[in-house]
Design a protein around this motif. Structure first.
Motif, short mmCIF file in Angstrom:
data_model
loop_
_atom_site.label_atom_id
_atom_site.label_comp_id
_atom_site.label_asym_id
_atom_site.label_seq_id
_atom_site.Cartn_x
_atom_site.Cartn_y
_atom_site.Cartn_z
N LEU A 87 23.58 54.34 47.97
CA LEU A 87 24.86 53.69 47.68
C LEU A 87 25.95 54.75 47.76
N THR A 88 27.14 54.34 48.19
CA THR A 88 28.15 55.33 48.57
C THR A 88 29.08 55.77 47.43
N TYR A 89 28.98 55.18 46.25
CA TYR A 89 29.97 55.46 45.21
C TYR A 89 29.38 56.23 44.03
N GLY A 90 28.53 57.18 44.33
CA GLY A 90 27.85 57.92 43.27
C GLY A 90 28.78 58.61 42.29
N ASP A 91 29.90 59.17 42.78
CA ASP A 91 30.81 59.89 41.89
C ASP A 91 31.58 58.94 40.98
N ILE A 92 31.92 57.75 41.49
CA ILE A 92 32.55 56.73 40.65
C ILE A 92 31.54 56.24 39.60
N ALA A 93 30.30 56.08 40.03
CA ALA A 93 29.25 55.64 39.10
C ALA A 93 29.04 56.68 38.00
N PHE A 94 29.17 57.96 38.34
CA PHE A 94 29.05 59.03 37.34
C PHE A 94 30.11 58.83 36.25
N THR A 95 31.36 58.64 36.66
CA THR A 95 32.44 58.48 35.69
C THR A 95 32.27 57.20 34.88
N ALA A 96 31.86 56.13 35.53
CA ALA A 96 31.62 54.87 34.83
C ALA A 96 30.50 55.02 33.80
N GLY A 97 29.44 55.74 34.19
CA GLY A 97 28.35 55.98 33.25
C GLY A 97 28.80 56.81 32.06
N LEU A 98 29.64 57.77 32.33
CA LEU A 98 30.16 58.64 31.27
C LEU A 98 30.94 57.85 30.24
N LEU A 99 31.68 56.84 30.70
CA LEU A 99 32.60 56.10 29.84
C LEU A 99 32.03 54.77 29.32
N HIS A 100 30.81 54.42 29.71
CA HIS A 100 30.33 53.05 29.48
C HIS A 100 30.32 52.63 28.01
N ASP A 101 30.10 53.56 27.10
CA ASP A 101 29.99 53.20 25.68
C ASP A 101 31.21 53.57 24.85
N ILE A 102 32.36 53.79 25.48
CA ILE A 102 33.53 54.22 24.70
C ILE A 102 33.96 53.18 23.69
N GLY A 103 33.61 51.92 23.93
CA GLY A 103 33.95 50.87 22.96
C GLY A 103 33.30 51.07 21.60
N LYS A 104 32.19 51.81 21.59
CA LYS A 104 31.52 52.08 20.30
C LYS A 104 32.41 52.90 19.37
N LEU A 105 33.31 53.68 19.94
CA LEU A 105 34.23 54.45 19.11
C LEU A 105 35.12 53.53 18.28
N ILE A 106 35.39 52.35 18.82
CA ILE A 106 36.30 51.40 18.17
C ILE A 106 35.57 50.51 17.17
N ILE A 107 34.42 49.96 17.55
CA ILE A 107 33.81 48.94 16.68
C ILE A 107 32.68 49.46 15.80
N SER A 108 32.39 50.76 15.86
CA SER A 108 31.36 51.30 14.98
C SER A 108 31.64 50.99 13.52
N ILE A 109 32.93 51.03 13.15
CA ILE A 109 33.31 50.78 11.76
C ILE A 109 32.96 49.34 11.33
N TYR A 110 33.03 48.41 12.28
CA TYR A 110 32.68 47.02 11.97
C TYR A 110 31.16 46.84 11.97
N VAL A 111 30.49 47.51 12.91
CA VAL A 111 29.03 47.45 12.96
C VAL A 111 28.44 48.01 11.67
N GLN A 112 29.08 49.03 11.13
CA GLN A 112 28.61 49.65 9.88
C GLN A 112 28.53 48.61 8.76
N GLU A 113 29.47 47.66 8.74
CA GLU A 113 29.50 46.65 7.69
C GLU A 113 28.39 45.62 7.82
N VAL A 114 27.96 45.36 9.05
CA VAL A 114 26.99 44.26 9.27
C VAL A 114 25.72 44.75 9.96
N GLY A 115 25.51 46.08 9.96
CA GLY A 115 24.39 46.66 10.70
C GLY A 115 23.04 46.10 10.32
#
Length: 281
Positions: free
Chosen positions: A130-158
């Motif tokens: 596949l031709t977009y390996g470097d884009i995939a690298f960056t996407a993989g790096l950032l895939h879980d950034i949403g956890k920074l935001i909702i971890s505080i809510y997950v903590q309440e209902v974990g």
């Protein structure tokens, strides 16, 4: 405990912007008229960024036989797209190194999982031609950034989420959506938009758990989905949900991946883990 969108967006906006130096590097690497000298000059103004790029360039992942000792050499040998990914790595590392109690992720755990996912995504692209390996690298790096935001809510209902995931036929990310109102992938997409990241990255992040729902960049979302699953199987820093969001067969089918391909990719990634420079930043 459904959370209102305005609360999510406030937390998104409260995160610090990406460092100016890294954003300048990313902009320069997208411009075909940029020279090696111009890029070198901008990177050299940020010692931490310089050190991070050289450390990664000399890691086992890139596999060069001799040591890369200068920025110019790193830029020439690795290319602009790789430098763009390394600049994003250096920019995002401080955020991803935070402890996330809600997900039971220890300090630096999310960083290690994210970087391993990035490496798996790029290696998967190479394996499947596949031709977009470097884009995939960056996407993989950032895939879980949403956890920074909702971890505080997950903590309440974990505990509730864990009980439900065992009772019901839902993945952990589906239960995040049902219980909290948003899952970490969707919220990560909001954050990516706030950072003015391109649509391919926004979609790959937003749909990395339901990749076939990505409207345009379905294949890229599938790559990140599978790479995330492989990184989770290696047990590096993924958190309490690591084994509760399985790889979907539909994504494997779309990428034409067989079990033997996954075994090969896992073996490759396992070799990188012995190099201490991999997770430096």
């Amino acid at each position: 405990m459904a959370i209102k969108l305005e609360h999510i967006l406030k937390r998104v906006q409260a995160l610090p912007p990406l460092p100016t130096s890294a954003m300048r590097v990313i902009a320069l690497t997208k411009n075909p008229a940029t020279s090696v000298k111009e890029l070198e000059t901008v990177i050299a103004q940020d010692p931490a960024l310089t050190a991070g790029i050289l450390r990664q360039a000399n890691s086992a992942y890139y596999g060069y036989a001799r040591r890369i000792s200068s920025l110019q050499e790193a830029i020439v040998m690795l290319g602009f797209q790789v430098i763009q990914g390394l600049a994003m790595s250096a920019a995002i590392a401080p955020l991803l190194k935070e402890q996330l109690v809600g997900y039971e992720i220890e300090q630096e755990g999310l960083w290690k999982h994210s970087l391993l996912t990035a490496m798996a995504a790029k290696r998967l692209c190479r394996h499947q031609k596949l031709t977009y390996g470097d884009i995939a690298f960056t996407a993989g790096l950032l895939h879980d950034i949403g956890k920074l935001i909702i971890s505080i809510y997950v903590q309440e209902v974990g505990d509730y989420l864990l009980n439900k995931v065992n009772e019901a036929k839902f993945s952990y990310v589906e239960l995040e959506e049902k219980v909290i109102g948003y899952n970490h992938a969707t919220v990560g997409g909001y954050l990516a938009k706030t950072w003015n990241l391109p649509d391919d990255l926004v979609q790959a992040i937003s749909y990395h758990h339901i990749p076939l729902s990505a409207q345009i960049y379905t294949e890229l979302a599938c790559v990140v989905h599978v790479a995330n699953g492989l990184a989770s199987l290696l047990g590096i820093g993924g958190g309490v949900d690591s084994f509760l969001n399985p790889i979907q067969q539909t994504a494997l089918d779309l990428l034409k991946l067989k079990e033997s391909d996954l075994e090969t990719l896992m073996a490759d990634l396992g070799e990188f883990l012995v190099d201490p420079a991999i997770f430096g930043s």
